[in-house]
Design a protein around this motif. Structure first.
Motif, PDB file in Angstrom:
ATOM      1  N   LEU A  34     -14.147 -24.281 -78.847  1.00 33.18           N
ATOM      2  CA  LEU A  34     -13.248 -23.289 -78.695  1.00 33.18           C
ATOM      3  C   LEU A  34     -13.835 -21.726 -79.155  1.00 33.18           C
ATOM      4  O   LEU A  34     -13.604 -20.817 -78.501  1.00 33.18           O
ATOM      5  N   PHE A  35     -14.993 -22.043 -79.745  1.00 32.39           N
ATOM      6  CA  PHE A  35     -15.837 -20.902 -80.164  1.00 32.39           C
ATOM      7  C   PHE A  35     -16.253 -19.865 -78.895  1.00 32.39           C
ATOM      8  O   PHE A  35     -16.173 -18.707 -79.074  1.00 32.39           O
ATOM      9  N   PRO A  36     -16.927 -20.325 -77.821  1.00 34.72           N
ATOM     10  CA  PRO A  36     -17.291 -19.569 -76.733  1.00 34.72           C
ATOM     11  C   PRO A  36     -16.151 -18.900 -76.141  1.00 34.72           C
ATOM     12  O   PRO A  36     -16.125 -17.801 -75.523  1.00 34.72           O
ATOM     13  N   VAL A  37     -14.904 -19.695 -76.111  1.00 32.05           N
ATOM     14  CA  VAL A  37     -13.719 -19.137 -75.401  1.00 32.05           C
ATOM     15  C   VAL A  37     -13.307 -17.760 -76.359  1.00 32.05           C
ATOM     16  O   VAL A  37     -12.899 -16.970 -75.599  1.00 32.05           O
ATOM     17  N   GLY A  40     -15.710 -14.943 -76.096  1.00 32.19           N
ATOM     18  CA  GLY A  40     -15.624 -14.096 -74.964  1.00 32.19           C
ATOM     19  C   GLY A  40     -14.189 -13.453 -74.691  1.00 32.19           C
ATOM     20  O   GLY A  40     -14.437 -11.946 -74.330  1.00 32.19           O
ATOM     21  N   ILE A  41     -13.102 -13.959 -75.417  1.00 33.16           N
ATOM     22  CA  ILE A  41     -12.084 -12.968 -75.332  1.00 33.16           C
ATOM     23  C   ILE A  41     -12.155 -11.919 -76.158  1.00 33.16           C
ATOM     24  O   ILE A  41     -11.698 -10.836 -75.871  1.00 33.16           O
ATOM     25  N   THR A  45     -12.031  -7.904 -74.832  1.00 40.21           N
ATOM     26  CA  THR A  45     -10.971  -7.087 -75.775  1.00 40.21           C
ATOM     27  C   THR A  45     -11.726  -5.761 -76.045  1.00 40.21           C
ATOM     28  O   THR A  45     -11.011  -4.568 -75.747  1.00 40.21           O
ATOM     29  N   LEU A  46     -12.915  -5.757 -76.789  1.00 43.60           N
ATOM     30  CA  LEU A  46     -13.427  -4.687 -77.076  1.00 43.60           C
ATOM     31  C   LEU A  46     -14.080  -3.900 -76.165  1.00 43.60           C
ATOM     32  O   LEU A  46     -13.774  -2.666 -76.073  1.00 43.60           O
ATOM     33  N   PHE A  47     -14.607  -4.504 -75.050  1.00 45.81           N
ATOM     34  CA  PHE A  47     -15.492  -3.849 -73.710  1.00 45.81           C
ATOM     35  C   PHE A  47     -14.092  -2.981 -73.291  1.00 45.81           C
ATOM     36  O   PHE A  47     -14.449  -1.731 -72.844  1.00 45.81           O
TER      37      PHE A  47
END
Length: 319
Positions: A34-37, A40-41, A45-47
């Motif tokens: 779940l870490f890369p998921v 990525g989210i 979100t920040l971007f």
């Protein structure tokens, strides 16, 4: 960890100095996958939210009340997800997810502040749409920049005050027994269930504040849209009615997502859904929705697309 022992009147009690978060799952392999998921989210979100704030500041055509409130919403979403996501991401690699009492209280204060500020800013945006559609001739007179920033500051201030009351009421209780929070962040309902003292005051305080903030802002939004609908029905032109509705469509979608999930998380009895369901709803509420909001406002918004083209063109010409 040895709990701290002190006196309360004539009786001894044990004061808990740490909590242990249960996390997303007890399955180590699932946590690692779940870490890369989730990373990525969080990065998306920040971007997107930072990008939206920057675009609104750079393009003078977007210096309107609607986009002022949208930039504040983006800022709230960044702070909201940042109060939980970094800690949650690091916890995915830990076997024991220990958090101090003070850190737990701080996390809840920040997350609750941003969540409740979002309720108020969404209500403010509904009022802005009502004035724009229901009273267009006086819109520029009513929604002056100073008034808009006062409303935005009021949303943040009211959110902070209500979350501070929740935090003080909840964390001044005595915690002496089990210290495992059945969640991936310091969520007040789960924390109150661990209290050794009578949790009634804390539970009632949380219920009343959530009911007033969540319920009150939702009623205000629904009333605003009732007046908006009445104003749209008075527009004789079909094209004019469609244009008026389109200005509200993105806000309605965000409101539906946010309040639908929030009501499911905080306004249902804890026995009505399992811990797994509650975690899933919370993931959607505090991690996924802040990512979706800028997408919802950007995808069908011609003004934002045109502003992006203008900024990119100006940047290209500069180089």
């Amino acid at each position: 960890m040895v709990p701290n022992r002190s006196m309360a009147g004539d009786r001894n009690f044990t004061s808990m100095k740490i909590f242990v978060l249960l996390g997303i799952s007890e399955d180590k392999q699932l946590q690692l996958s779940l870490f890369p998921v989730f990373l990525g989210i969080y990065l998306v979100t920040l971007f997107w939210n930072l990008g939206l704030i920057t675009l609104i500041r750079m393009d003078s055509h977007l210096h309107t009340p609607m986009y002022t409130f949208l930039s504040v919403l983006s800022l709230i979403d960044i702070c909201y997800t940042s109060s939980i996501s970094p800690r949650m991401l690091s916890d995915l690699f830990r076997d024991e997810k220990v958090i101090s009492f003070v850190a737990c209280a701080t996390q809840w204060l920040a997350a609750s502040w941003m969540g409740q500020a979002e309720c108020f800013i969404l209500a403010t945006m509904a009022y802005d749409r009502y004035v724009a559609i229901g009273n267009p001739l006086q819109y520029s007179t009513i929604m002056v920049p100073g008034f808009c920033w006062k409303m935005a500051a009021g949303a943040l201030g009211c959110g902070f005050l209500s979350s501070l009351i929740e935090t003080i009421t909840g964390f001044e209780m005595n915690y002496c027994g089990p210290n495992v929070i059945q969640h991936f962040f310091c969520n007040m309902p789960e924390i109150l269930s661990l209290s050794c003292s009578n949790p009634f005051i804390g539970q009632m305080s949380l219920f009343v504040i959530v009911s007033i903030v969540l319920g009150g802002s939702l009623v205000f939004i629904l009333l605003s849209y009732g007046f908006i609908a009445a104003s749209i029905l008075k527009i004789s032109s079909v094209k004019g009615s469609a244009k008026a509705f389109n200005t509200c469509a993105s806000h309605l979608a965000v409101v539906t997502l946010f309040y639908g999930t929030a009501l499911a998380v905080y306004m249902q009895p804890s026995s009505s859904h399992s811990t797994k369901q509650n975690k899933f709803l919370s993931v959607f509420y505090v991690i996924v929705i802040p990512m979706l909001n800028p997408f919802i406002y950007s995808l069908r918004n011609k003004e934002i697309k045109e502003a992006l083209r203008r900024v990119l063109r100006a940047t290209h010409l500069r180089h």
